[in-house]
Design an enzyme around this catalytic site. Structure first.
Site, PDB file in Angstrom:
ATOM      1  N   LYS A  33      17.702  46.802  10.967  1.00 26.68           N
ATOM      2  CA  LYS A  33      19.083  47.262  11.063  1.00 26.68           C
ATOM      3  C   LYS A  33      20.060  46.136  10.695  1.00 26.68           C
ATOM      4  O   LYS A  33      19.660  44.972  10.576  1.00 26.68           O
ATOM      5  CB  LYS A  33      19.330  47.791  12.481  1.00 26.68           C
TER       6      LYS A  33
ATOM      7  N   TYR B 114      20.348  60.102  11.055  1.00 30.81           N
ATOM      8  CA  TYR B 114      20.391  60.248  12.519  1.00 30.81           C
ATOM      9  C   TYR B 114      20.892  61.624  12.948  1.00 30.81           C
ATOM     10  O   TYR B 114      21.419  61.768  14.056  1.00 30.81           O
ATOM     11  CB  TYR B 114      21.266  59.149  13.122  1.00 30.81           C
TER      12      TYR B 114
ATOM     13  N   THR C 173      13.835  51.049  23.463  1.00 29.54           N
ATOM     14  CA  THR C 173      15.147  51.183  22.832  1.00 29.54           C
ATOM     15  C   THR C 173      16.147  50.176  23.411  1.00 29.54           C
ATOM     16  O   THR C 173      16.885  49.527  22.663  1.00 29.54           O
ATOM     17  CB  THR C 173      15.696  52.617  23.061  1.00 29.54           C
TER      18      THR C 173
ATOM     19  N   ARG D 271      12.422  43.874  19.865  1.00 29.17           N
ATOM     20  CA  ARG D 271      13.722  44.135  20.496  1.00 29.17           C
ATOM     21  C   ARG D 271      13.987  43.154  21.640  1.00 29.17           C
ATOM     22  O   ARG D 271      15.121  42.712  21.830  1.00 29.17           O
ATOM     23  CB  ARG D 271      13.792  45.594  20.949  1.00 29.17           C
TER      24      ARG D 271
ATOM     25  N   ASN E 167      19.855  47.193  18.204  1.00 29.32           N
ATOM     26  CA  ASN E 167      18.503  46.852  18.656  1.00 29.32           C
ATOM     27  C   ASN E 167      17.547  46.524  17.505  1.00 29.32           C
ATOM     28  O   ASN E 167      16.338  46.677  17.611  1.00 29.32           O
ATOM     29  CB  ASN E 167      17.951  47.944  19.581  1.00 29.32           C
TER      30      ASN E 167
ATOM     31  N   HIS F 225      14.305  50.036  13.615  1.00 24.80           N
ATOM     32  CA  HIS F 225      14.020  51.458  13.792  1.00 24.80           C
ATOM     33  C   HIS F 225      12.552  51.701  13.480  1.00 24.80           C
ATOM     34  O   HIS F 225      11.997  51.062  12.590  1.00 24.80           O
ATOM     35  CB  HIS F 225      14.864  52.323  12.831  1.00 24.80           C
TER      36      HIS F 225
ATOM     37  N   GLU G 230      11.176  60.963   7.413  1.00 24.96           N
ATOM     38  CA  GLU G 230      11.989  59.755   7.220  1.00 24.96           C
ATOM     39  C   GLU G 230      11.565  58.980   5.975  1.00 24.96           C
ATOM     40  O   GLU G 230      12.406  58.411   5.270  1.00 24.96           O
ATOM     41  CB  GLU G 230      11.908  58.875   8.473  1.00 24.96           C
TER      42      GLU G 230
HETATM   43  P1  ADP Z   1      14.703  54.667  19.245  1.00 27.78           P
HETATM   44  O1  ADP Z   1      15.370  53.920  18.103  1.00 27.78           O
HETATM   45  O2  ADP Z   1      14.046  53.724  20.215  1.00 27.78           O
HETATM   46  O3  ADP Z   1      13.783  55.753  18.778  1.00 27.78           O
HETATM   47  P2  ADP Z   1      16.619  56.763  19.922  1.00 27.78           P
HETATM   48  O4  ADP Z   1      15.948  57.584  18.854  1.00 27.78           O
HETATM   49  O5  ADP Z   1      16.755  57.375  21.271  1.00 27.78           O
HETATM   50  O6  ADP Z   1      15.869  55.351  20.109  1.00 27.78           O
HETATM   51  O7  ADP Z   1      18.076  56.354  19.442  1.00 27.78           O
HETATM   52  C1  ADP Z   1      18.335  56.008  18.094  1.00 27.78           C
HETATM   53  C2  ADP Z   1      19.204  54.781  18.071  1.00 27.78           C
HETATM   54  O8  ADP Z   1      20.481  55.101  18.642  1.00 27.78           O
HETATM   55  C3  ADP Z   1      18.707  53.607  18.923  1.00 27.78           C
HETATM   56  O9  ADP Z   1      17.727  52.823  18.287  1.00 27.78           O
HETATM   57  C4  ADP Z   1      19.989  52.836  19.150  1.00 27.78           C
HETATM   58  O10 ADP Z   1      20.371  52.078  18.005  1.00 27.78           O
HETATM   59  C5  ADP Z   1      20.983  53.962  19.338  1.00 27.78           C
HETATM   60  N1  ADP Z   1      21.134  54.348  20.766  1.00 27.78           N
HETATM   61  C6  ADP Z   1      20.231  55.013  21.528  1.00 27.78           C
HETATM   62  N2  ADP Z   1      20.695  55.213  22.783  1.00 27.78           N
HETATM   63  C7  ADP Z   1      21.923  54.647  22.814  1.00 27.78           C
HETATM   64  C8  ADP Z   1      22.952  54.494  23.810  1.00 27.78           C
HETATM   65  N3  ADP Z   1      22.777  54.986  25.049  1.00 27.78           N
HETATM   66  N4  ADP Z   1      24.084  53.846  23.471  1.00 27.78           N
HETATM   67  C9  ADP Z   1      24.281  53.362  22.228  1.00 27.78           C
HETATM   68  N5  ADP Z   1      23.374  53.475  21.233  1.00 27.78           N
HETATM   69  C10 ADP Z   1      22.212  54.088  21.513  1.00 27.78           C
HETATM   70 MG    MG Z   2      14.233  57.482  17.683  1.00 30.99          MG
END
Ligand code: ADP
Ligand code: MG
Length: 142
Positions: free
Chosen positions: A11, A51, A93, A104, A114, A117, A128
């Protein structure tokens, strides 16, 4: 275990911190081999499309703004059980909840920024990968 492919993104925060080399080296050490790599500055439309499942979440607009603020490195990683393996190497996450030594935990500054992805299922990995790469861009050429 079966060989799989998964989509990985370094990212904007990871690119800004000059972590591209370290992160790719870690994937290679973990048996996750890049078979396609591309650097791209996502448009708002591209980030929103990627997203789309999170469209109704309160953090959606902020996430899109973050993901479009600078270039990202998009990769296809291949290896045994690559989808779950990549998620293990990435960590939770929220970096506060991520295991020691995960990407992370090492590099992320918060739940949004973070650093990496990774696809979360075979279905999403296929979707994807297709979003960013055509068959002929993934090696060996499809
Ligand atoms: P992951 O990337 O671990 O699969 P998610 O699919 O739940 O997590 O979320 C996608 C992305 O959205 C996360 O990697 C992070 O960048 C962002 N994100 C997730 N939850 C939050 C939150 N509560 N506040 C801000 N950004 C978030
Ligand atoms: Mg995800």
């Amino acid at each position: 275990m079966a060989t799989q492919r998964t989509l990985s993104i370094i990212k904007p925060d990871g690119v800004e911190k000059n972590l591209i080399g370290k992160i790719i080296a870690r994937f290679e050490e973990e048996g996750l081999t890049p078979v396609a790599v591309r650097m791209v500055h996502l448009s708002q439309q591209e980030a929103e499309g990627f997203y789309a499942v999170h469209r109704e979440r309160p953090f959606f607009d902020s996430l899109v703004e973050f993901m479009t603020r600078g270039p990202v490195v998009v990769m296809v990683l291949e290896g045994d059980d690559a989808i779950a393996r990549n998620r293990e190497v990435m960590g939770a996450t929220n970096p506060d909840e991520a295991d020691e030594g995960t990407l992370r935990k090492l590099y992320a500054s918060g739940i949004e920024e973070n650093t990496v992805h990774g696809s979360d299922s075979p279905e999403n990995a296929a979707k994807e990968i297709k979003y960013f790469f055509s068959d002929v861009q993934v090696f060996p050429r499809g």
